[in-house]
Design a protein around this motif. Structure first.
Motif, short mmCIF file in Angstrom:
data_model
loop_
_atom_site.label_atom_id
_atom_site.label_comp_id
_atom_site.label_asym_id
_atom_site.label_seq_id
_atom_site.Cartn_x
_atom_site.Cartn_y
_atom_site.Cartn_z
N GLN A 174 0.83 -1.21 0.00
CA GLN A 174 0.00 0.00 0.00
C GLN A 174 0.88 1.26 0.00
O GLN A 174 0.52 2.27 -0.61
N THR B 70 3.77 1.53 -1.47
CA THR B 70 4.22 1.70 -2.86
C THR B 70 3.11 2.37 -3.67
O THR B 70 3.36 3.28 -4.47
N ALA B 71 1.88 1.89 -3.47
CA ALA B 71 0.74 2.46 -4.21
C ALA B 71 0.61 3.95 -3.92
O ALA B 71 0.41 4.76 -4.82
N ARG B 72 0.74 4.32 -2.63
CA ARG B 72 0.64 5.75 -2.26
C ARG B 72 1.74 6.57 -2.91
O ARG B 72 1.50 7.66 -3.44
N ASP B 73 2.95 6.04 -2.87
CA ASP B 73 4.09 6.73 -3.47
C ASP B 73 3.83 6.94 -4.97
O ASP B 73 3.96 8.06 -5.49
N LEU B 74 3.41 5.89 -5.67
CA LEU B 74 3.24 5.98 -7.12
C LEU B 74 2.03 6.83 -7.50
O LEU B 74 2.01 7.46 -8.56
N ALA B 75 1.02 6.88 -6.62
CA ALA B 75 -0.18 7.68 -6.90
C ALA B 75 0.14 9.18 -6.90
O ALA B 75 -0.63 9.98 -7.43
N ARG C 68 2.78 10.45 -8.37
CA ARG C 68 3.59 10.78 -9.56
C ARG C 68 2.72 11.32 -10.69
O ARG C 68 1.54 11.03 -10.74
N LEU D 247 3.31 7.56 -15.09
CA LEU D 247 3.81 6.19 -14.88
C LEU D 247 3.80 5.46 -16.22
O LEU D 247 2.85 5.57 -16.99
N MET E 53 -1.70 -3.40 -9.85
CA MET E 53 -1.03 -2.16 -9.42
C MET E 53 -1.80 -0.92 -9.88
O MET E 53 -1.97 0.02 -9.11
N ILE F 270 -3.22 1.84 -7.36
CA ILE F 270 -2.72 3.22 -7.48
C ILE F 270 -3.85 4.15 -7.88
O ILE F 270 -4.05 5.22 -7.28
#
Ligand code: ADE
Length: 239
Positions: free
Chosen positions: A105, A107-112, A114, A117, A161, A165
């Motif tokens: 989760q 990782t999902a927060r970090d990538l959300a 950006r 992607l 993913m 995300i």
């Protein structure tokens, strides 16, 4: 947010036109584009793989179509790594791989957060290693695993993913409060939920939930979260 997905099986991603992510695409919150890697081949057979140097089982994805895909999706291209202005929005280029860091989760927060992607779905025995080096000159490269098991390719991992995300992008989930009280958001599993009727096939809803005492309900829910996490996922409690 812009998301580009590159795959030799683009129809895997047809499901992303459905439900909340489909709505987010329609409303323009999510600019999601799925590309067929074979569109960047030039031979009659639209070849994307070849035998591995050094021998061994299976086939390896050729670098040329991936290079063209990255050129097309990261244009204006060639911001050399050494000269890259770190404040400039460079894409995050994700290759799903069982040999990557495990997706959580967090990782999902970090990538959300950006802006752009790019997901590159590998198949067969993987992608020629030089593609990862080339990609690193065009963005931040992440190898990410869905978990400690092997899938036939990256497509199913990318579906998971993108959904995890996408639902964190502001405006995608109608009631943002529902994001807060979920499993993994506070490091614990979610408490159990009930709805009407209060009695169903001889099974009662826990009476505390009918009490109207909001403080007691919140405390009960917290206890349930702790108990479930201890039983099912003690690793989350560091035990
Ligand atoms: N491709 C094959 N297996 C995978 C996994 N576990 N996670 C992400 N991508 C994969």
């Amino acid at each position: 947010m812009r998301i580009d997905v590159v795959s030799i099986f683009p129809s895997y991603f047809d499901g992303l036109t459905l439900s909340l992510l489909g709505k987010a695409r329609d409303s323009g919150i999510l600019d999601l584009n799925v590309h067929d890697l074979r569109d960047w081949t030039h031979d009659r057979h639209r070849t994307v793989d070849d035998t591995p140097y050094g021998g061994g089982a299976g086939m390896v994805m050729k670098p040329e179509p991936w290079g063209e895909a990255l050129d097309a999706l990261t244009s204006p291209p060639v911001v050399e790594r050494a000269q890259r202005d770190e404040t400039q929005a460079t894409p995050t280029i994700i290759f799903p791989s069982p040999a990557g860091e495990v997706f959580t989760q967090a990782t999902a927060r970090d990538l959300a957060a950006r802006e752009h992607l790019i997901f590159g779905c590998g198949r067969y025995e993987g992608i020629d290693e030089r593609v990862f080096e080339y990609a690193a000159d065009r963005g931040e490269v992440r190898l990410i695993s869905l978990g400690d098991y092997v899938l036939n390719g990256g497509e199913v991992a990318v579906m998971a993913m993108v959904e995890a995300i996408g639902r964190l992008i502001p405006g995608v989930v109608g009631n943002p409060e529902s994001l807060v009280e979920e499993s993994h958001e506070d490091g614990l599993l979610e408490y159990p939920s009930y709805t009407k009727p209060a009695l169903w096939r001889d099974r009662e809803v826990p009476p505390i939930l009918l009490s109207g005492n909001h403080g007691a309900i919140a405390a009960w829910r917290r206890d349930q979260q702790l108990e479930r996490t201890r039983d099912r996922r003690p690793d989350l409690l560091g035990g």
